[in-house]
Design an enzyme around this catalytic site. Structure first.
Site, PDB file in Angstrom:
ATOM      1  N   TYR A  77      54.742  28.770 -61.096  1.00 21.10           N
ATOM      2  CA  TYR A  77      53.321  29.733 -59.995  1.00 21.10           C
ATOM      3  C   TYR A  77      52.847  31.062 -60.550  1.00 21.10           C
ATOM      4  O   TYR A  77      54.254  31.711 -60.388  1.00 21.10           O
ATOM      5  CB  TYR A  77      53.804  29.428 -58.592  1.00 21.10           C
ATOM      6  CG  TYR A  77      53.054  29.492 -58.009  1.00 21.10           C
ATOM      7  CD1 TYR A  77      51.977  28.789 -57.534  1.00 21.10           C
ATOM      8  CD2 TYR A  77      53.726  30.899 -57.300  1.00 21.10           C
ATOM      9  CE1 TYR A  77      50.922  29.607 -56.535  1.00 21.10           C
ATOM     10  CE2 TYR A  77      52.391  31.249 -55.583  1.00 21.10           C
ATOM     11  CZ  TYR A  77      51.230  30.963 -55.483  1.00 21.10           C
ATOM     12  OH  TYR A  77      50.564  31.076 -54.789  1.00 21.10           O
TER      13      TYR A  77
ATOM     14  N   GLY B  36      48.024  29.346 -54.255  1.00 23.50           N
ATOM     15  CA  GLY B  36      47.340  28.328 -52.878  1.00 23.50           C
ATOM     16  C   GLY B  36      47.112  27.191 -53.470  1.00 23.50           C
ATOM     17  O   GLY B  36      48.413  26.683 -53.661  1.00 23.50           O
TER      18      GLY B  36
END
Length: 513
Positions: free
Chosen positions: A54, A61
């Site tokens: 990530y 998001g």
């Protein structure tokens, strides 16, 4: 010019204020540069792996499930900055933006973000060049950091968007960087995200609010003492042994401040005179240390929270010393948002009690012998009648601003970010509250000094005389027929804001808390 050296272990409130308000230069320590390089090596290694990480090789998001191929990652980082620079509304003050940028650099320099040293150096260079990105009032929900405000700052680092130059003129950021000899950054994996994910705006505003309120609380102790004196009140309620049996530190400090100002007064303690018989002063006078003291203790708590946040590295994901890159929720602004709201509450209460004291000075039925509205020729002159209206309007506004922003939350990012702090909003309204509080204290000063001078034949305390003399020298006029009042009130506001009241009184009283 003062220089702040940024290391890996956070920074101080004093350094934030030096950079934000005084234009101090910023340098990266060798330790910070080394830490940046080590963390970047970890990110580069993860970027080379096929597994998605990530913020390094994924979207953001609610779009984090997409794995981004290497050839698109630079575009990904540029795009997050451009798309998140979506603020609207009036420009935010220069000092707030400088605090925001400096505090983001604080986290970057910690070595927990994976940003390259050259990006951190560009952040310092922009600050040192006096270039201030245009940041707008609206765009932060106080979770995932102050996203839109920080994005506008990151946009400037890329040479895009608008910024204010050292001359105060807003121009394209690319032109300003070129004139300063600064090369725009080309963002790589994780760097766009790392520049956006922080509580830096709300924290910067908290730090400046604490500094302003510390000064205002001492000023309010002085004006409360002047009002007590003008009302021929009793200084006995300030005795330290009375406050020792309710041992809140702030209460004792405020009582000691008031007692120091009133030392040697010839106006206090006239309770038994036929012209002013009473047993006790009103709460707004007698309980001044209790109310102001509770505010002081709240300030102490807010200072503790700010000090913890100043030592923090706020980002997501973060690079840990053992080489792991982990996601968490440290960007949530709740700890900062709560104390920002708490400070707005205590500021409103301090303004409220100061207004009640002022109103008492102006009411001939409660002022113990003073003329109505402190007028020169009541009826022909209105005196300070409408000055109190202004003060009351300010208090009413502060009560509305005391409604906590942090009690609200509104979901965003397709319900991925479904609980937010609203800390930026709490900080913005607190700034307005502090401006109003300064004006309220200034009006009490204006009324109390006039009232003392109308007590003919009685000698005020030496500290009170020093305060009055300094105020008059600063253009805060004394008793007399009605005149255009707004300039007098503006002079009193500037007198309080500049710290001139404290500078006048402390040589007489000694240092006040």
């Amino acid at each position: 010019m003062h220089t702040v050296v940024m290391g890996t272990s956070g920074t101080t409130a004093e350094d934030v204020i030096a950079v934000a308000r005084q234009g101090a230069r910023v340098e990266l320590s060798a330790e910070a540069v080394d830490a940046l390089a080590r963390a970047r090596a970890i990110v580069d290694a993860l970027a080379a792996k096929p597994e998605p990480v990530y913020g390094v090789s994924t979207g953001f998001g609610a779009l984090a499930s997409r794995h981004i191929s290497p050839e698109l990652r630079a575009q990904l980082q540029r795009n997050i900055v451009r798309s998140h620079a979506a603020g609207m509304g009036p420009r935010v003050e220069r000092e707030v933006v400088r605090a925001l940028m400096f505090l983001r650099l604080k986290t970057v320099a910690s070595g927990h973000t994976g940003v390259r040293p050259e990006v951190a150096q560009t952040m310092a260079d922009v600050l040192n060049a006096g270039i201030t990105p245009v940041v707008h009032e609206y765009g932060s929900l106080g979770c995932s950091g102050d996203l839109a405000p920080l994005s506008h700052c990151a946009l400037t680092l890329m040479g895009e968007g608008d910024a204010e130059g050292p001359d105060g003129v807003v121009r394209p950021a690319g032109e300003l960087l070129a004139e300063a000899g600064i090369t725009p950054v080309e963002l790589r994996e994780k760097e766009g995200l790392a520049l956006l994910n922080g509580t830096d705006g709300m924290l910067g505003m908290l730090i400046m609010a604490i500094a302003d309120l510390n000064k205002l609380y001492t000023s309010a102790d002085i004006t409360a003492a002047l009002t007590l004196e003008a009302l021929l009140g009793s200084e006995k309620v300030l005795q330290p042994e009375l406050h020792a049996i309710r041992p809140h530190p702030g209460q004792g400090a405020s009582a000691a401040n008031m007692a120091a100002v009133l030392k040697g007064s010839g106006l206090t303690g006239h309770f038994q005179e036929e012209s002013a018989p009473r047993v006790q002063d009103a709460y707004s006078v007698r309980c001044a240390p209790q109310v102001a003291g509770a505010g002081r203790d709240t300030l102490a708590h807010a200072t503790l929270v700010a000090s913890r946040e100043l030592a923090a590295a706020v980002d997501n994901p973060v690079v840990l010393p053992d080489g792991r890159v982990e996601s968490n929720g440290n960007f949530h602004g709740a700890p900062v948002a709560y104390v920002l709201d708490f400070l707005a509450i205590v500021a409103a209460d301090l303004g409220s009690i100061a207004e009640r004291r002022t109103d008492r000075l102006l009411d001939k039925n409660r002022s113990h012998g003073l003329p109505p509205f402190l007028a020169d020729d009541a009826g022909v002159d209105s005196g300070l009648m409408i000055a109190q209206y202004t003060q009351a309007a300010l208090v009413s506004e502060m009560k509305r601003l005391a409604v906590p922003a942090s009690a609200d939350s509104i979901p965003s990012s397709a319900m991925q970010e479904d609980h937010v702090s609203m800390g930026w909003s709490a900080a913005r309204k607190l700034r307005t509250s502090i401006e109003n509080l300064n004006r309220i204290v200034a009006i009490e000063l204006y009324a109390a000094t006039r009232a003392i001078e109308l007590r003919h034949g009685l000698t005020p305390a030496p500290a009170s005389r020093a305060a009055i003399a300094a105020a008059r020298a600063a253009g805060v006029e004394g008793p007399g027929p009605d005149r255009f009042l707004a300039p007098d009130l503006a002079a009193a506001d500037a007198f309080i804001r500049s710290g001139a009241l404290l500078e006048a009184v402390e040589p007489v009283t000694g240092p006040l808390a």
